[in-house]
Design a protein around this motif. Sequence first.
Motif, PDB file in Angstrom:
ATOM      1  N   THR A   1      37.873  61.510  17.467  1.00 17.77           N
ATOM      2  CA  THR A   1      36.446  61.244  17.621  1.00 17.77           C
ATOM      3  C   THR A   1      36.091  60.117  16.669  1.00 17.77           C
ATOM      4  OG1 THR A   1      35.742  62.862  15.948  1.00 17.77           O
ATOM      5  CG2 THR A   1      35.972  63.651  18.217  1.00 17.77           C
ATOM      6  N   ASP A   2      35.116  59.305  17.043  1.00 22.96           N
ATOM      7  CA  ASP A   2      34.738  58.159  16.226  1.00 22.96           C
ATOM      8  C   ASP A   2      33.817  58.563  15.073  1.00 22.96           C
ATOM      9  OD1 ASP A   2      36.189  56.245  17.537  1.00 22.96           O
ATOM     10  OD2 ASP A   2      34.537  55.577  18.818  1.00 22.96           O
ATOM     11  N   GLU A   3      34.028  57.927  13.954  1.00 19.96           N
ATOM     12  CA  GLU A   3      33.140  57.968  12.784  1.00 19.96           C
ATOM     13  C   GLU A   3      32.796  59.381  12.309  1.00 19.96           C
ATOM     14  OE1 GLU A   3      30.089  54.842  12.721  1.00 19.96           O
ATOM     15  OE2 GLU A   3      30.782  54.289  14.735  1.00 19.96           O
ATOM     16  N   PRO A   4      33.806  60.237  12.121  1.00 21.21           N
ATOM     17  CA  PRO A   4      33.521  61.578  11.595  1.00 21.21           C
ATOM     18  C   PRO A   4      33.081  61.549  10.136  1.00 21.21           C
ATOM     19  CG  PRO A   4      35.877  61.220  11.655  1.00 21.21           C
ATOM     20  CD  PRO A   4      35.249  60.034  12.338  1.00 21.21           C
ATOM     21  N   TYR A   5      33.160  60.386   9.508  1.00 18.45           N
ATOM     22  CA  TYR A   5      32.735  60.241   8.114  1.00 18.45           C
ATOM     23  C   TYR A   5      31.221  60.095   7.992  1.00 18.45           C
ATOM     24  CZ  TYR A   5      33.319  55.510   9.911  1.00 18.45           C
ATOM     25  OH  TYR A   5      33.275  54.391  10.703  1.00 18.45           O
ATOM     26  N   ARG A   6      30.495  60.152   9.100  1.00 17.92           N
ATOM     27  CA  ARG A   6      29.030  60.132   9.066  1.00 17.92           C
ATOM     28  C   ARG A   6      28.511  61.565   9.205  1.00 17.92           C
ATOM     29  NH1 ARG A   6      27.123  54.972   9.450  1.00 17.92           N
ATOM     30  NH2 ARG A   6      28.538  53.431  10.373  1.00 17.92           N
ATOM     31  N   HIS A   7      27.389  61.849   8.553  1.00 19.27           N
ATOM     32  CA  HIS A   7      26.802  63.180   8.662  1.00 19.27           C
ATOM     33  C   HIS A   7      26.469  63.493  10.123  1.00 19.27           C
ATOM     34  CE1 HIS A   7      26.287  64.295   4.377  1.00 19.27           C
ATOM     35  NE2 HIS A   7      26.396  62.990   4.221  1.00 19.27           N
ATOM     36  N   HIS A   8      26.059  62.481  10.859  1.00 23.86           N
ATOM     37  CA  HIS A   8      25.818  62.649  12.290  1.00 23.86           C
ATOM     38  C   HIS A   8      26.634  61.581  13.013  1.00 23.86           C
ATOM     39  CE1 HIS A   8      22.675  65.660  11.838  1.00 23.86           C
ATOM     40  NE2 HIS A   8      22.250  64.964  10.818  1.00 23.86           N
ATOM     41  N   PRO A   9      27.829  61.936  13.479  1.00 22.66           N
ATOM     42  CA  PRO A   9      28.669  60.966  14.183  1.00 22.66           C
ATOM     43  C   PRO A   9      27.970  60.460  15.449  1.00 22.66           C
ATOM     44  CG  PRO A   9      29.921  62.930  13.590  1.00 22.66           C
ATOM     45  CD  PRO A   9      28.479  63.255  13.360  1.00 22.66           C
ATOM     46  N   PRO A  10      28.438  59.329  15.984  1.00 23.46           N
ATOM     47  CA  PRO A  10      27.868  58.852  17.246  1.00 23.46           C
ATOM     48  C   PRO A  10      27.902  59.939  18.313  1.00 23.46           C
ATOM     49  CG  PRO A  10      29.338  57.205  16.308  1.00 23.46           C
ATOM     50  CD  PRO A  10      29.484  58.435  15.469  1.00 23.46           C
ATOM     51  N   GLY A  11      26.868  59.955  19.150  1.00 25.65           N
ATOM     52  CA  GLY A  11      26.783  60.966  20.200  1.00 25.65           C
ATOM     53  C   GLY A  11      27.401  60.484  21.492  1.00 25.65           C
TER      54      GLY A  11
ATOM     55  N   PHE B   1      31.647  55.515   3.015  1.00 27.01           N
ATOM     56  CA  PHE B   1      31.072  56.660   3.706  1.00 27.01           C
ATOM     57  C   PHE B   1      31.923  57.904   3.451  1.00 27.01           C
ATOM     58  CE2 PHE B   1      29.864  52.970   6.295  1.00 27.01           C
ATOM     59  CZ  PHE B   1      28.493  53.143   6.371  1.00 27.01           C
ATOM     60  N   TYR B   2      31.250  59.049   3.445  1.00 28.77           N
ATOM     61  CA  TYR B   2      31.947  60.330   3.318  1.00 28.77           C
ATOM     62  C   TYR B   2      31.073  61.419   3.930  1.00 28.77           C
ATOM     63  CZ  TYR B   2      34.045  64.579   1.463  1.00 28.77           C
ATOM     64  OH  TYR B   2      34.627  65.817   1.357  1.00 28.77           O
ATOM     65  N   ALA B   3      31.701  62.306   4.695  1.00 30.15           N
ATOM     66  CA  ALA B   3      31.010  63.478   5.229  1.00 30.15           C
ATOM     67  C   ALA B   3      32.038  64.576   5.423  1.00 30.15           C
ATOM     68  CB  ALA B   3      30.311  63.167   6.548  1.00 30.15           C
ATOM     69  N   SER B   4      31.596  65.805   5.355  1.00 27.33           N
ATOM     70  CA  SER B   4      32.492  66.927   5.596  1.00 27.33           C
ATOM     71  C   SER B   4      31.853  67.900   6.573  1.00 27.33           C
ATOM     72  CB  SER B   4      32.837  67.650   4.287  1.00 27.33           C
ATOM     73  OG  SER B   4      31.696  68.297   3.761  1.00 27.33           O
ATOM     74  N   GLY B   5      32.696  68.555   7.315  1.00 28.80           N
ATOM     75  CA  GLY B   5      32.242  69.550   8.273  1.00 28.80           C
ATOM     76  C   GLY B   5      33.447  70.149   8.963  1.00 28.80           C
TER      77      GLY B   5
END
Length: 373
Positions: free
Chosen positions: A182-192, A248-252
């Motif tokens: 999946t693209d850009e999982p490092y964003r809190h809200h990845p592209p939809g 950028f950094y995000a976790s989930g």
Amino acid sequence: MRWADGHESRYPAIWLRHNCVCAECGSTETARRELRLTDIPREIAVESAAVNEQGEIAVTWKPGFHRSRYGALWLRAHCLSPAERDYRRHKPVLWHPRSNNLLSYESYPALEEKPARLRFLERLRDYGFVILNDVGCEREATEQVAKLVGSLRMTNYGIYELISQPSPQLVGDTAVPLAPHTDEPYRHHPPGITFFHVLAQSAEGGDSTLVDGYHVAESFRSENPEAFRLLSTVPAGFHRTLKEGRAFYASGPVIRLDREGHVEGLRLLDRGTAPFDIDAGEVAAYYDALRSLLAYLYDARNQLIVKIEAGQMLVFNNQRLLHGRTGFDPTVSHRHVRSCNVDLDEFYSSLRVAYRELGREEAYMTLAQGAGT
């Protein structure tokens, strides 16, 4: 309330009174609202209720004798029974590469007509992807198609030009194969919703690979429940640092569940994981779980491979589908793809508006919230 089909609905008084949208109380949808929750007495109760001439339920409340009206469609669409809440939850079509009627090609010019546009939106909702024909190779068509789904989401990438380059900053600009991700999982809200508009395609290779993350997750849950538990409860970290001075950094969780345990989104980019910030005692089991999931995704038998030709566009849900690409030889073929995104809430808004215009109950459908943190 008892309905003609025999179903029975029960509405708590406080819930019903709080959802009054009469001229005096105001609308919660527009937020032009005079009524506050603290204005409603805790002991609120129904004084009387009856069906009026318009087919609405008219309620008089006590204390205060305020009068409210509720439409039948609205009441049924907001019934709190377990059966009705499950009924209005969207049930996606889970698929694998051998599923029947999997590839759907829609004509872009036909989307100017509302029935065709709704069919396109529903297919995207149900299967997670659609291929558009007759888009053409004009650059401006990328944004024009995306705006039929919703307002563009602009990040630092803007409208991204994926063109093979000798020394690229991003791996998407290379000609090497890309594993499903999946693209850009490092964003809190990845592209939809992602739009891949092919302006020039390689003669050999450069095919798109697609995997239904929902189907994978459910299969994984059945085959390895403990590994599924880890990947759906323990957050994974993802990061990206760019030369332009961005970090950028995000976790989930790799697999995001709703409160009832239904899969509603995935975030996974093996080549973009940050050091996992988890209990040391869980590290080995977590890596085993992730390895098992990736082995399934990387198995070519589980990937739908389709070539998107020049003038076509692949539209897909980036928080459901994992996508990749077969390799190609940039010395032989030139490949150019323009990419942009629309948030899930914009996509869902377009669906709701279409259903409201038709007076359909799907306007109140509960849709997956995706993989946001």
